[in-house]
Motif scaffolding. Structure first.
Motif, mmCIF file in Angstrom:
data_model
loop_
_atom_site.group_PDB
_atom_site.id
_atom_site.type_symbol
_atom_site.label_atom_id
_atom_site.label_comp_id
_atom_site.label_asym_id
_atom_site.label_seq_id
_atom_site.Cartn_x
_atom_site.Cartn_y
_atom_site.Cartn_z
ATOM 1 N N TYR A 1 14.673 1.875 20.739
ATOM 2 C CA TYR A 1 15.096 2.146 19.360
ATOM 3 C C TYR A 1 16.618 2.178 19.264
ATOM 4 C CZ TYR A 1 16.081 4.799 15.130
ATOM 5 O OH TYR A 1 16.597 5.219 13.929
ATOM 6 N N LEU A 2 17.272 2.897 20.193
ATOM 7 C CA LEU A 2 18.729 3.017 20.150
ATOM 8 C C LEU A 2 19.399 1.671 20.455
ATOM 9 C CD1 LEU A 2 19.186 6.458 21.980
ATOM 10 C CD2 LEU A 2 19.326 5.989 19.512
ATOM 11 N N LEU B 1 8.562 9.230 26.147
ATOM 12 C CA LEU B 1 9.462 8.883 25.053
ATOM 13 C C LEU B 1 10.664 8.058 25.484
ATOM 14 C CD1 LEU B 1 9.521 12.322 23.168
ATOM 15 C CD2 LEU B 1 8.031 10.353 22.756
ATOM 16 N N GLY B 2 10.952 8.050 26.801
ATOM 17 C CA GLY B 2 12.156 7.369 27.275
ATOM 18 C C GLY B 2 12.240 5.909 26.883
ATOM 19 N N LYS C 1 10.641 4.096 24.633
ATOM 20 C CA LYS C 1 10.664 3.885 23.184
ATOM 21 C C LYS C 1 12.004 4.306 22.587
ATOM 22 C CE LYS C 1 5.673 4.480 22.599
ATOM 23 N NZ LYS C 1 4.605 5.286 21.938
ATOM 24 N N THR C 2 12.507 5.472 23.068
ATOM 25 C CA THR C 2 13.789 5.959 22.542
ATOM 26 C C THR C 2 14.913 4.998 22.883
ATOM 27 O OG1 THR C 2 13.027 8.242 22.792
ATOM 28 C CG2 THR C 2 15.398 7.897 22.579
ATOM 29 N N PHE C 3 14.926 4.513 24.125
ATOM 30 C CA PHE C 3 15.979 3.581 24.530
ATOM 31 C C PHE C 3 15.898 2.280 23.720
ATOM 32 C CE2 PHE C 3 17.654 0.082 27.011
ATOM 33 C CZ PHE C 3 18.907 0.564 27.371
#
Length: 322
Positions: free
Chosen positions: A135-136, A128-129, A131-133
């Protein structure tokens, strides 16, 4: 023989029959056996890794201090009292064993939970790292203008390492392995290079200012320094011997002399002690070699073993007028 006389005789016989066994069964204590018991108790402390040993060692040293004071002239009363104290210390060690086992289980659970949590976080970071980064990052910069790279320039745009799943996987693996090694080393608890240190210090408890000439009847004041870095509690014995300049002593062979003084003490790992040493010579001896040897108690052999550590000091013992 009258009836009264017979009654009195029977009473006397019964009295002695009841009192003599009690006197015979009164507790006895042996100095050598007490010292061996102290060595056995000290060896039992080696397995205790999660509790404080300060109280036990302090109590054992209290007994040793009494024995050091009276030496081979300890009274039976003193020995019986020392034996009773060792029985109480053994009971305290048994309590610490139970507590140590409980704390050991808790630490094992805590370490397992730490490793599990690290593995889970590493997996989340891997999956998830990036993708999460992304997105943010795009959400924080959604009003920014985007400039596309030219195809002719061959520049495909910057590629950040934290968006690369392979790099994230390598970093996570390194963190997990490092954590596992750290916990394993903590659980092992061994010292890489265990050693014991012995030093002979001067009158002020420092290196230097050693006497070169001593007069008969004049007190010689020195200090003995001992340090334990064996990774466990150790029952030390320091022997003080007086020999000649040619007296042989080295790391494998102790001096073949009877000690004039003996000091017994228990030190925990990392502890050190400085013991005062005062000697008085009653006759001129000329050139002497003062030898200090360090021994330790070996529970398996049930005896003291020479550690190979020694110090020596040369000086003259002369008449006061010399």
């Amino acid at each position: 023989m009258s009836k009264a006389t017979l009654t009195a005789l029977v009473a006397v016989i019964v009295f002695f029959a009841l009192t003599l066994p009690v006197a015979y069964a009164s507790p006895q204590a042996n100095l050598s056996e007490i010292r061996h018991e102290i060595g056995r108790l000290c060896s039992e402390l080696e397995s205790l890794k999660h509790v404080s040993l300060n109280e036990v060692i302090e109590k054992l040293n209290s007994v040793l201090e009494t024995l050091n004071t009276c030496g081979n002239q300890c009274s039976q009363e003193t020995l019986v009292e020392a034996k009773a104290k060792l029985n109480n210390i053994r009971a305290l060690i048994e309590e610490l064993k139970v507590k140590d086992e409980e704390l050991g289980r808790l630490e094992l659970i805590r370490n397992a939970a730490t490793i599990s949590a690290t593995v889970v976080l590493a997996a989340l970071a891997y999956f998830l790292g990036p993708k999460t980064f992304s997105y943010l990052w795009f959400k924080a910069r959604r009003k920014f203008r985007v400039k596309l790279a030219s195809k002719k320039s061959g520049n495909k745009g910057a590629r950040w390492w934290f968006l690369d799943s392979e790099v994230v996987a390598v970093i996570a693996a390194v963190v997990i392995v490092a954590l596992a090694f750290s916990i394993a080393y903590t659980l092992r608890g061994d010292v890489a290079e265990p050693f014991s240190a012995l030093g002979l210090l001067g009158p002020e408890g420092k290196i230097g200012n050693y006497p070169e000439k001593v007069h008969v009847g004049e007190p010689v004041k020195l200090h003995i320094f001992i340090q334990n870095y064996e990774g466990k509690p150790v029952y030390y014995r320091t022997l003080v011997k007086v020999g000649e300049n040619t007296t042989l002593v080295n790391e494998t062979t102790p001096a073949n002399l009877e000690p004039i003084k003996t000091f017994d003490i228990i030190l925990n790992h990392g502890e050190n002690v400085t013991l005062p040493l005062t000697l008085v010579f009653n006759e001129p001896l000329g050139n002497v070699k003062l030898i200090i040897e360090l021994w330790y108690y070996d529970a398996e052999k049930e005896t003291f073993v020479y550690s190979g550590r020694w110090n020596h000091l040369y000086f003259k013992v002369v008449e006061e007028s010399a």
